[in-house]
Structures are given as structure tokens and as C-alpha cells.
Enzyme design. Sequence first.
Site, mmCIF file in Angstrom:
data_model
loop_
_atom_site.group_PDB
_atom_site.id
_atom_site.type_symbol
_atom_site.label_atom_id
_atom_site.label_comp_id
_atom_site.label_asym_id
_atom_site.label_seq_id
_atom_site.Cartn_x
_atom_site.Cartn_y
_atom_site.Cartn_z
ATOM 1 N N CYS A 52 0.819 -1.212 0.000
ATOM 2 C CA CYS A 52 0.000 0.000 0.000
ATOM 3 C C CYS A 52 0.859 1.270 0.000
ATOM 4 C CB CYS A 52 -0.954 -0.082 1.180
ATOM 5 S SG CYS A 52 -2.558 0.559 0.776
ATOM 6 N N GLU B 120 -0.670 -8.473 5.667
ATOM 7 C CA GLU B 120 -0.351 -8.578 7.104
ATOM 8 C C GLU B 120 -1.600 -8.582 7.980
ATOM 9 O OE1 GLU B 120 0.038 -6.059 5.185
ATOM 10 O OE2 GLU B 120 -0.628 -4.226 6.193
ATOM 11 N N HIS C 158 -3.343 -5.457 1.926
ATOM 12 C CA HIS C 158 -2.648 -5.650 3.204
ATOM 13 C C HIS C 158 -2.589 -7.116 3.616
ATOM 14 C CE1 HIS C 158 -2.228 -1.412 4.444
ATOM 15 N NE2 HIS C 158 -3.300 -1.236 3.682
HETATM 16 N N1 GLN Z 1 -3.812 6.235 0.875
HETATM 17 C C1 GLN Z 1 -2.536 5.992 1.472
HETATM 18 C C2 GLN Z 1 -1.451 6.833 0.773
HETATM 19 O O1 GLN Z 1 -1.726 7.436 -0.199
HETATM 20 C C3 GLN Z 1 -2.182 4.523 1.415
HETATM 21 C C4 GLN Z 1 -3.181 3.724 2.207
HETATM 22 C C5 GLN Z 1 -2.617 2.517 2.882
HETATM 23 O O2 GLN Z 1 -1.396 2.343 3.001
HETATM 24 N N2 GLN Z 1 -3.495 1.700 3.376
HETATM 25 O O3 GLN Z 1 -0.341 6.885 1.203
#
Ligand code: GLN
Length: 210
Positions: A80, A173, A171
Site C-alpha cells: 500500500c 499482514e 494488506h
Molecule cells: N492512501 C494511502 C497513501 O496514499 C495509502 C493507504 C494505505 O497504506 N493503506 O499513502
Amino acid sequence: MPPVVGVLALQGDYAEHQLALHEQGLATRQVRTVRDLPGLAGLVLPGGESTTMLKLLDVEGLWAPLGAALRSGVPVLATCAGMILLAERVLDPVQRSYGLLPITVVRNGYGRQFHSGTFALQGEALPAGTTGTFIRAPRITAVGAGCAVLATRGPDPVLVAAGPIVAACFHPELQEGHPVTVQFAARVRTAAARVSAAVLGAAQFAAEQA
Ligand code: GLN
């Protein structure tokens, strides 16, 4: 002694990554300063807020040393926000990144909180029924040469790899024994075993020459 994986711990869900790796029998070290980097068998960039992470990387003087560690060839898992930090191009808004993954990502590309959730994933390397939890996830809108797509969500790539770097929009994890975590742990073990074999080989060579 199990191999030690460094988990960037400036912000975000690093504790969940540590727990998931401990469940796979690996040791972890929180990476907060340059002193935490030497000797790591792998690196994890967790989810969170990539903009905040960028600011904290600067505050801690970690931007360049972490970049060197990421380029060193050890297995890397980025999820992410971590994926956003590694992407070649970041949009909405344009943001600085390491550029180690030949992908374009749009931040919050699936919408904001309202559109978060757990969705089915398709990919040959994943067992049937594997799902991924997406939280304000980045959307991959372009994949360049040298980047493999390991899994998709509908038509979208959501798990990609380039060399020793694997990155997920979701995710792993947050799910116990997720295949992405299991596969990363296996890569860390293989890479660490190769390094110790090389060190042993060198020691043996030195002993023979003595
Ligand atoms: N929206 C977050 C970003 O732009 C990422 C979201 C996440 O890591 N769950 O950094």
C-alpha cells in the site's frame, strides 16, 4: 537464529507486519534510524500514509540510506503506502518516490475509506480463494517492462514484482498466514541461507589458505 527482517517503523501498520513475520518464524527489527539498517535479511515497507512517511524519512535522514538498502538486492515486501514509496510514478497528487518499481500508481485510486474492503484476488502464484484487504489503496494504472504482475483484482494488477521487490496494493499482514507473507518469508530464508553459505565458503577458503 532466524533471519532478521527490517520493518520501516516511522508510521503505519508496521506492528502487524512484525506479528505476521514472527508467525512465519522470522525475527524483525523496527527501522527508525540509519543504525537499524545493517545486517538485515529483508525489508518491509508497510501501509499507512505515504506523504507522512516521506516527511519522516527526511526528518530522520533515512531517505538515502534506506534507498541504498532497498537497492542492495535483499527481498523487499512493500504494501500500500510502501508500494507508493517504491513506484516509478505517483499521481494524485504527484509525489516523490524511489522509482524502483516500474509502475504508475494513483493514490486512493479505489476511492477513500468508503470503498475499502476485502476482495477476491486472481493469480497463478496464489491459492484459489485468496483475498486481499484494500484500505484507501493505490491503483496501479500502468506496468512497465521488467515488472511482473503476480495477481489481479478484476482487471487491475494488485500484486507486482521486479527483481527482489514484491509490492501489493492490499494488506496481507492483516490476514493470518496470507500467501504473500508466507512467500516473502520463504524468499527471505532462501536469500539468507545463500548469504550464510557464501560466508561459510569464504571462511573455509581462508582457513585452507592459512
Ligand atoms: N492512501 C494511502 C497513501 O496514499 C495509502 C493507504 C494505505 O497504506 N493503506 O499513502
